[in-house]
Write a protein that holds these residues in place. Structure first.
Motif, PDB file in Angstrom:
ATOM      1  N   VAL A  71       0.954  -1.076  -0.282  1.00 61.03           N
ATOM      2  CA  VAL A  71       0.119  -0.159   0.008  1.00 61.03           C
ATOM      3  C   VAL A  71       0.958   1.148  -0.093  1.00 61.03           C
ATOM      4  CG1 VAL A  71      -1.858  -1.102   1.221  1.00 61.03           C
ATOM      5  CG2 VAL A  71      -0.048  -0.027   2.447  1.00 61.03           C
ATOM      6  N   ALA A  72       0.351   2.196  -0.365  1.00 63.02           N
ATOM      7  CA  ALA A  72       1.112   3.553  -0.574  1.00 63.02           C
ATOM      8  C   ALA A  72       1.710   3.973   0.797  1.00 63.02           C
ATOM      9  CB  ALA A  72       0.398   4.740  -1.132  1.00 63.02           C
ATOM     10  N   ASN A  73       2.870   4.575   0.856  1.00 68.23           N
ATOM     11  CA  ASN A  73       3.493   5.032   1.943  1.00 68.23           C
ATOM     12  C   ASN A  73       3.289   6.460   2.061  1.00 68.23           C
ATOM     13  OD1 ASN A  73       5.335   6.287   3.973  1.00 68.23           O
ATOM     14  ND2 ASN A  73       7.129   5.363   2.673  1.00 68.23           N
ATOM     15  N   GLU A  74       2.289   6.939   2.937  1.00 67.59           N
ATOM     16  CA  GLU A  74       1.931   8.410   2.883  1.00 67.59           C
ATOM     17  C   GLU A  74       2.903   9.459   3.444  1.00 67.59           C
ATOM     18  OE1 GLU A  74      -0.837   9.131   6.441  1.00 67.59           O
ATOM     19  OE2 GLU A  74      -0.368   7.169   6.900  1.00 67.59           O
ATOM     20  N   TYR A  75       4.017   8.700   4.006  1.00 67.38           N
ATOM     21  CA  TYR A  75       5.124   9.296   4.332  1.00 67.38           C
ATOM     22  C   TYR A  75       6.195   9.576   3.418  1.00 67.38           C
ATOM     23  CZ  TYR A  75       2.832   9.033   8.828  1.00 67.38           C
ATOM     24  OH  TYR A  75       1.722   8.958   9.986  1.00 67.38           O
ATOM     25  N   TYR A  76       6.145   9.004   2.266  1.00 70.65           N
ATOM     26  CA  TYR A  76       7.204   9.131   1.200  1.00 70.65           C
ATOM     27  C   TYR A  76       7.577  10.316   1.015  1.00 70.65           C
ATOM     28  CZ  TYR A  76       9.897   8.055  -3.151  1.00 70.65           C
ATOM     29  OH  TYR A  76      10.807   7.878  -3.839  1.00 70.65           O
ATOM     30  N   TRP A  77       9.083  10.766   0.779  1.00 67.04           N
ATOM     31  CA  TRP A  77       9.613  11.853   0.708  1.00 67.04           C
ATOM     32  C   TRP A  77       9.318  12.773  -0.327  1.00 67.04           C
ATOM     33  CZ3 TRP A  77      13.293  13.747  -2.658  1.00 67.04           C
ATOM     34  CH2 TRP A  77      13.606  12.775  -3.498  1.00 67.04           C
ATOM     35  N   GLU A  78       8.654  12.102  -1.711  1.00 67.40           N
ATOM     36  CA  GLU A  78       8.281  12.727  -2.570  1.00 67.40           C
ATOM     37  C   GLU A  78       6.648  12.996  -2.641  1.00 67.40           C
ATOM     38  OE1 GLU A  78      11.123  12.686  -6.614  1.00 67.40           O
ATOM     39  OE2 GLU A  78      10.613  10.670  -5.788  1.00 67.40           O
ATOM     40  N   GLY A  79       6.203  12.482  -1.766  1.00 71.79           N
ATOM     41  CA  GLY A  79       4.679  12.590  -1.730  1.00 71.79           C
ATOM     42  C   GLY A  79       4.100  11.254  -1.917  1.00 71.79           C
ATOM     43  N   LYS A  80       2.638  11.094  -1.340  1.00 72.24           N
ATOM     44  CA  LYS A  80       2.362   9.672  -1.696  1.00 72.24           C
ATOM     45  C   LYS A  80       1.932   9.291  -2.767  1.00 72.24           C
ATOM     46  CE  LYS A  80      -2.077   7.679  -0.178  1.00 72.24           C
ATOM     47  NZ  LYS A  80      -3.359   7.726   0.481  1.00 72.24           N
ATOM     48  N   PRO A  81       2.202   8.024  -3.368  1.00 70.63           N
ATOM     49  CA  PRO A  81       2.194   7.726  -4.831  1.00 70.63           C
ATOM     50  C   PRO A  81       0.995   7.712  -5.070  1.00 70.63           C
ATOM     51  CG  PRO A  81       3.523   6.012  -3.294  1.00 70.63           C
ATOM     52  CD  PRO A  81       2.871   7.105  -2.451  1.00 70.63           C
ATOM     53  N   LYS A  82       0.865   7.584  -6.680  1.00 74.10           N
ATOM     54  CA  LYS A  82      -0.524   7.787  -7.138  1.00 74.10           C
ATOM     55  C   LYS A  82      -1.340   6.685  -7.158  1.00 74.10           C
ATOM     56  CE  LYS A  82       1.272  11.856  -9.835  1.00 74.10           C
ATOM     57  NZ  LYS A  82       1.760  12.347 -11.043  1.00 74.10           N
ATOM     58  N   ILE A  83      -0.786   5.636  -7.210  1.00 70.55           N
ATOM     59  CA  ILE A  83      -1.681   4.453  -7.171  1.00 70.55           C
ATOM     60  C   ILE A  83      -1.879   3.958  -5.688  1.00 70.55           C
ATOM     61  CG2 ILE A  83      -1.745   1.684  -7.659  1.00 70.55           C
ATOM     62  CD1 ILE A  83      -0.387   2.753 -10.411  1.00 70.55           C
ATOM     63  N   ASP A  84      -3.031   3.667  -5.211  1.00 74.08           N
ATOM     64  CA  ASP A  84      -2.916   3.092  -3.726  1.00 74.08           C
ATOM     65  C   ASP A  84      -2.292   1.662  -3.342  1.00 74.08           C
ATOM     66  OD1 ASP A  84      -4.558   5.552  -3.546  1.00 74.08           O
ATOM     67  OD2 ASP A  84      -6.361   4.550  -3.841  1.00 74.08           O
ATOM     68  N   LYS A  85      -2.539   0.684  -4.293  1.00 74.65           N
ATOM     69  CA  LYS A  85      -2.201  -0.468  -3.927  1.00 74.65           C
ATOM     70  C   LYS A  85      -1.534  -1.281  -5.052  1.00 74.65           C
ATOM     71  CE  LYS A  85      -4.753  -4.646  -2.360  1.00 74.65           C
ATOM     72  NZ  LYS A  85      -5.998  -5.200  -2.194  1.00 74.65           N
ATOM     73  N   ILE A  86      -0.479  -2.031  -4.625  1.00 75.08           N
ATOM     74  CA  ILE A  86       0.162  -2.867  -5.649  1.00 75.08           C
ATOM     75  C   ILE A  86      -0.052  -4.476  -4.985  1.00 75.08           C
ATOM     76  CG2 ILE A  86       2.432  -3.462  -6.853  1.00 75.08           C
ATOM     77  CD1 ILE A  86       2.941  -0.497  -6.991  1.00 75.08           C
ATOM     78  N   THR A  87      -0.225  -5.231  -5.846  1.00 75.31           N
ATOM     79  CA  THR A  87      -0.239  -6.635  -5.668  1.00 75.31           C
ATOM     80  C   THR A  87       0.679  -7.281  -6.184  1.00 75.31           C
ATOM     81  OG1 THR A  87      -2.615  -6.715  -4.935  1.00 75.31           O
ATOM     82  CG2 THR A  87      -1.602  -8.706  -5.382  1.00 75.31           C
TER      83      THR A  87
END
Length: 596
Positions: free
Chosen positions: A261-277
């Motif tokens: 799941v997206a890392n809300e704290y990622y230094w460049e901003g939260k990723p645009k896709i919510d989930k990757i399986t």
């Protein structure tokens, strides 16, 4: 499989260094500069697009399905300092990330998370972190995490394989690693955001991802209290990881899948896709699975290229690879106490002419054309042609007459007229050859090599009688199993072409167990102070390649193309080197196509 790394699906350099690659059709653990003008690449080699960008609006959020193409399970070590296999590294491309940015010349610059300043005269590098950044659990990231990452790798009880590749060149690292010091004296903390690294000597690889400068980051607050003999089995490594990259692990099915799941704290901003399986898919099934639309992205097997090259169900991207296949000749043992290669002068494969003859006996051009449809080519060097350092000289090409002459001159003769050569002492000679499972043609290819060797009078038998499962294969190779005299394998190396991390005397990745004073000398020239001069360094690379080619301890067989299938649901994607090496940035910005 140091770091290792590495890999056309995006993969950060520190993870990519030295990951062992499968021998089958698929390799998706590195990336590079794409097509090149080197004469070593066959004119029939397929050319690919490296990027795609679809028109229209992007969807918000959504889920991306990623096929991890492997015929072996995920080992489940989700830690960039501990993993060894390509399947684990493919998961880490989403979660770990590098702290330094890579430019289109495949060099570090200061456009990433961390800043760095190199002082070549004083052998120091100053690294500065930004303030107010957080791990995926919300805890602050500080320079102490970077210092801890060095100490983790240099720990006397560190169970991994990345010492001394990065940390060993720092002053005091050896004393810390041997237990003679409580800290690494060459690491000078300035404040919570800055450190000065004092090196014993700097080499040109300080600027190259996968080189001297450590670019991975581990969370001190999570790992510092876990004993080293327990860390690989810990939940902090196997599942509930705390991550720096754009995604974090939500759940796992051991060996089979990982949900991110997206890392809300990622230094460049939260990723645009919510989930990757991420799900393991066998190389034999991936074409049909991509055609049915079950997955969005997959590294594709080259040995099935003809079956999907014209697919209307997905787009095909490709790029020249840092990976290469090779034949390795076992020449000694690894001494784990002394941390060095010990050459056995009486090893079955110790005769250089025997090794050269076996290299001349195999027709890799035919293999590339017949089984890989122009997506691979006969290899001339242990330095892939994606690097300018490849010397462009001819390697071993199919010449059975030359092979027979070498064997005759070296005393390998058929003394009893049974069609099989005896060794120079007149004793029977049986060579044990190991190869790994991992592609639809693995057994056919193994038998082809054996038949070519039989044509020049050598009796070669397949270890265990069949290709060996990936993990079991490398366990045997690493353990210097006496059932292996020659083996076929592949390396996915880092973006630093310096071969010392694979073929140096003091590195466990030197699976052939070849060492000599001359080899050590030539490798040191590549990373010497003088090698900051580009012409000097190029000459050093050429000298080593000529020596390695002559000694034939490891003979390159095929250069690879990394091929990636991308579904119509993905709006944009890239397998270009700089994008793959900046994997955190790439994955945080991948989007799916809007419903319209």
């Amino acid at each position: 499989m140091s770091e290792l790394l590495k890999k056309s699906l995006p993969l950060f350099a520190s993870v990519a260094l030295l990951a062992a690659c499968g021998n089958g059709g698929n390799n998706n653990d590195d990336s590079d500069k794409g097509s090149d003008d080197n004469d070593n690449t066959s004119s029939s080699t397929v050319e690919f697009e490296e990027t795609l960008d679809r028109d229209g609006e992007a969807a918000e959020g959504g889920e991306l399905k990623y096929a991890l193409v492997s015929d072996s399970p995920i080992t489940g070590i989700y830690n960039s300092a501990l993993y060894q296999s390509s399947p684990d590294s493919e998961v880490l491309q989403f979660t770990a990330g590098d702290i330094f940015h890579v430019n289109d010349e495949i060099k570090f610059d200061n456009d990433g998370f961390a800043q760095f300043e190199v002082d070549e005269d004083n052998n120091t590098v100053t690294v500065t972190f930004p303030e107010d950044q957080k791990w995926s659990d919300g805890e602050p990231i500080t320079i102490d995490d970077y210092i801890f990452t060095h100490e983790f790798i240099a720990d006397p009880d560190y169970p991994g394989i990345r010492y001394p590749t990065y940390v060993g060149d720092i002053e005091g690292a050896d004393e810390f690693h041997s237990g003679k010091a409580d800290s690494i004296s060459g690491i000078e903390k300035v404040n919570d955001q800055q450190v000065i690294l004092h090196y014993k000597a700097l080499s040109p690889s300080i600027y190259i991802p996968g080189g001297q400068l450590l670019s991975m980051l581990l969370p001190k607050h999570v790992l510092e209290d876990i004993p080293m003999d327990e860390v690989e089995a810990s939940d902090a490594v196997r599942g509930k990881t705390v991550d720096f990259g754009p995604y974090k692990i939500d759940s796992t099915v051991p060996g089979e899948s990982v949900t991110l799941v997206a890392n809300e704290y990622y230094w460049e901003g939260k990723p645009k896709i919510d989930k990757i399986t991420v799900e393991v898919v066998s190389s034999s099934n991936v074409v049909s699975e991509m055609s049915s639309g079950k997955y969005d992205i997959a590294g594709m097997p080259a040995d099935q290229y003809d079956t999907y090259k014209d697919s209307e169900d997905f787009d095909v991207l490709g790029t020249g690879s840092y990976s290469y296949n090779y034949l390795g000749f076992k020449l000694g043992k690894w001494d784990s106490e002394e941390n060095k290669v010990v050459v056995d002068p009486d090893a079955k494969m110790a005769n250089k002419s025997l090794r050269q003859a076996m290299a001349y006996a195999v027709d890799n051009d035919q293999i590339a054309e017949k089984f890989y449809a122009g997506t691979r080519s006969n290899a001339n060097s242990l330095i892939p042609p994606v690097f300018a350092e490849n010397d462009g000289k001819e390697g071993y090409t199919y010449d059975p007459k030359k092979a027979e002459e070498l064997l005759d001159e070296a005393g390998y003769k058929d003394t009893d007229d049974d069609g099989i050569r005896e060794d120079p002492n007149g004793d029977p000679l049986t060579i044990n050859y190991a190869t790994m499972a991992g592609g639809q043609n693995d057994e056919t290819l193994a038998l082809a090599y054996i038949q070519w060797w039989e044509k020049i009078g050598l009796k070669v038998e397949l270890t265990t009688g069949r290709p060996i499962e990936f993990n079991s294969f490398y366990e045997k190779v690493e353990a210097d199993d006496p059932e292996i005299d020659v083996y076929a394998a592949a390396w996915g190396a880092s973006t630093d072409p310096d071969p010392a991390g694979l073929y140096g005397e003091n590195v466990p990745f030197n699976y052939t167990r070849f060492a000599s004073d001359e080899n050590t000398k030539l490798l040191k020239e590549i990373s010497s102070k003088e090698a900051f001069d580009a012409d000097y360094r190029q000459k050093a690379f050429e000298d080593w390649q000529a020596y390695a080619r002559d000694e034939a301890f490891a003979v390159p067989t095929l250069f690879r193309t990394s091929i990636t299938a991308v579904s119509k649901r993905v709006k944009s994607y890239s397998v270009k080197a700089e994008d793959a090496l900046n994997g955190g940035h790439l994955w945080s910005n991948v989007e799916l196509v809007g419903e319209e």
